[in-house]
Design an enzyme around this catalytic site. Structure first.
Site, PDB file in Angstrom:
ATOM      1  N   HIS A  50       0.500  -1.230  -0.195  1.00  0.00           N
ATOM      2  CA  HIS A  50       0.399  -0.044   0.093  1.00  0.00           C
ATOM      3  C   HIS A  50       0.629   0.731  -0.016  1.00  0.00           C
ATOM      4  CE1 HIS A  50      -3.228  -2.313   0.143  1.00  0.00           C
ATOM      5  NE2 HIS A  50      -3.312  -2.531   2.076  1.00  0.00           N
ATOM      6  N   HIS A  81      -9.791   2.126   0.418  1.00  0.00           N
ATOM      7  CA  HIS A  81      -9.644   0.787   1.227  1.00  0.00           C
ATOM      8  C   HIS A  81     -10.947   0.972   2.532  1.00  0.00           C
ATOM      9  CE1 HIS A  81      -7.488  -2.734   3.633  1.00  0.00           C
ATOM     10  NE2 HIS A  81      -6.804  -1.909   2.868  1.00  0.00           N
ATOM     11  N   GLU A  86     -11.430  -3.959  -2.672  1.00  0.00           N
ATOM     12  CA  GLU A  86     -11.136  -3.276  -2.870  1.00  0.00           C
ATOM     13  C   GLU A  86     -10.645  -3.171  -4.650  1.00  0.00           C
ATOM     14  OE1 GLU A  86      -7.064  -3.649  -1.378  1.00  0.00           O
ATOM     15  OE2 GLU A  86      -8.267  -4.531   0.693  1.00  0.00           O
TER      16      GLU A  86
HETATM   17  C1  GLA Z   1      -5.334  -4.938   2.517  1.00  0.00           C
HETATM   18  C2  GLA Z   1      -4.160  -6.756   2.380  1.00  0.00           C
HETATM   19  C3  GLA Z   1      -4.220  -6.873   3.311  1.00  0.00           C
HETATM   20  C4  GLA Z   1      -4.106  -6.322   4.715  1.00  0.00           C
HETATM   21  C5  GLA Z   1      -5.895  -5.135   4.683  1.00  0.00           C
HETATM   22  C6  GLA Z   1      -4.722  -4.254   5.882  1.00  0.00           C
HETATM   23  O1  GLA Z   1      -6.131  -5.063   2.183  1.00  0.00           O
HETATM   24  O2  GLA Z   1      -4.692  -7.200   1.540  1.00  0.00           O
HETATM   25  O3  GLA Z   1      -3.202  -8.301   3.890  1.00  0.00           O
HETATM   26  O4  GLA Z   1      -2.399  -5.396   4.794  1.00  0.00           O
HETATM   27  O5  GLA Z   1      -4.596  -4.372   3.710  1.00  0.00           O
HETATM   28  O6  GLA Z   1      -4.362  -5.006   7.297  1.00  0.00           O
END
Ligand code: GLA
Length: 390
Positions: free
Chosen positions: A145, A219, A355
């Site tokens: 991210h 997110h 997402e």
């Molecule tokens: C995303 C990732 C997860 C986790 C979340 C935040 O969706 O795929 O593995 O890291 O973000 O906790």
């Protein structure tokens, strides 16, 4: 429908959730008379960051009373109020009442815009034109991210926009050349439009002055039955015949595996909890669902990707996107250590994320759709969340 709402608005009908009076003076509940009001945007000061930067929060309300709050820090959606089947408004996203809540350690991207690269890049390395770029490894051995200070942790410049189909907030951020290790000055714009058709449209745009990689997403953690501990009874539909199996550090192996006959088959819609407990190596690696599904409508424009339904409240959220994939994350890392709005403890699987994005680790996997952005090109993707009840 729009004209209908507009003419109702012109007749000066009262605001949502109030009682409306009919001409013969009998009072009827608001939900039995279609009630309309004017869409609006307002702004308030939300807080100050430790470095002295001020953070504002905007409230967007549509003509039917659906409203969302967005702050300039991280472009975070801090609340999203939609009605249930009885017309009762409820906040369907996880988050905090104050800026401080979001600044706590270990807040897992609640409601935020994710960039420059959403999802994982293996070992925090990728190559462009023979040059290796090194990024932060902030998720075990991998990059996640956007790194230590991704787009979720910067202050965006906001401006209100009126469009012909709703109220909008445009957020802009200039990610400097080599910020978090990524090449190129990237001008990113994210526009949230709340339409009078009860849709939240998110437009992501970006341009660069050097070849780079981009994968922007949102997110938000949804729980369509606010106050209910988990999302295991939510019904998820994913319009995907295949998903991307991952390694034990959640990097796609490169295989596109048919969902047929696996717990990853959400084509007909099923409760999150139905197969999440099955013995399956992929579920074990993800600690539940934390995978990327390859959308059937990929490359065909704004196509239906997913829907989320909660029978207890009747809330339905449909997701449309121009993106080729969707990460469905069932909130497996939530462990009750964070207390959010209304004093709610965010326990294991108390919210889920949908997402829309390009595939994880695409910069290292030439067979995946490219996430490279060149100077002179414009990155533009659109995702729409449509809210209704059934
Ligand atoms: C995303 C990732 C997860 C986790 C979340 C935040 O969706 O795929 O593995 O890291 O973000 O906790």
């Amino acid at each position: 429908m729009k004209t209908y709402y507009l003419s109702l608005a012109m007749l000066a009908l009262v605001a949502c959730n109030q009682k409306a009076k009919k001409q013969d003076d009998t009072t009827v509940p608001a939900d039995t008379v279609t009630v309309a009001m004017k869409a609006s945007v307002s702004k308030e000061k939300f807080g100050t960051l430790p470095d002295g930067k001020e953070v504002d929060r905007y409230t967007l309300t549509n003509a039917n009373g659906i409203s969302m709050k967005v702050m300039t820090y991280g472009g975070i959606i801090t609340s999203l109020q939609t009605p249930d089947k009885n017309g009762e408004q409820g906040d369907i996203v996880l988050g905090f009442d104050s800026l401080e809540g979001y600044l706590q350690k270990g807040v897992p991207y609640f409601g935020a815009v994710i960039g420059r690269y959403g999802n994982r890049i293996a070992k925090g390395k990728f190559e462009l034109d023979g040059k290796t770029y090194t990024l932060a490894t902030n998720d075990g051995p991998n990059h996640l991210h956007g790194g230590k200070k991704g787009f979720d942790k910067v202050v965006w410049t906001a401006s209100e926009k009126k469009t012909d189909h709703g109220v909008a907030l445009q957020l802009e951020y200039l990610s400097k050349d080599m910020e978090e290790g990524y090449p190129g000055n990237l001008k990113a714009t994210v526009t949230y439009t709340l339409t009078d058709d009860n849709e939240l449209q998110v437009d992501y745009q970006a341009t660069t002055d050097k070849k780079t990689v981009v994968n922007l997403t949102q997110h938000s953690y949804f729980n369509l039955a606010p106050g209910t501990a988990t999302i295991l009874d939510h019904e998820v539909t994913l319009h995907a015949d295949a998903f991307l199996p991952v390694s034990n550090t959640l990097i796609p192996t490169g295989e596109l595996r048919p969902v047929e006959g696996t717990p990853f088959d959400f084509r007909k819609g099923k409760k999150v909890g139905q197969d999440i407990g099955q013995e399956d190596q992929q579920l074990e690696y993800g600690g539940g669902f934390d995978h990327c599904w390859v959308l059937n409508g990929a490359g065909e424009g704004l196509e239906k990707a997913a829907s989320l339904y909660d029978a207890s409240t009747g809330r339905l959220m449909e997701v449309f996107t121009t993106e080729p994939a969707i990460q469905f994350y069932s909130g497996n890392f939530l462990d009750g250590s964070l207390t959010g709005k209304n004093g709610e403890k965010y326990v294991h699987r108390s919210g889920l994320c949908l997402e829309t994005e390009h595939y994880p680790d695409a910069p290292n996997q030439p067979d995946f759709p490219s996430t490279v952005l060149n100077p002179g090109e414009e990155y533009h993707t659109t995702t729409v969340f449509r809210f209704s009840v059934k």
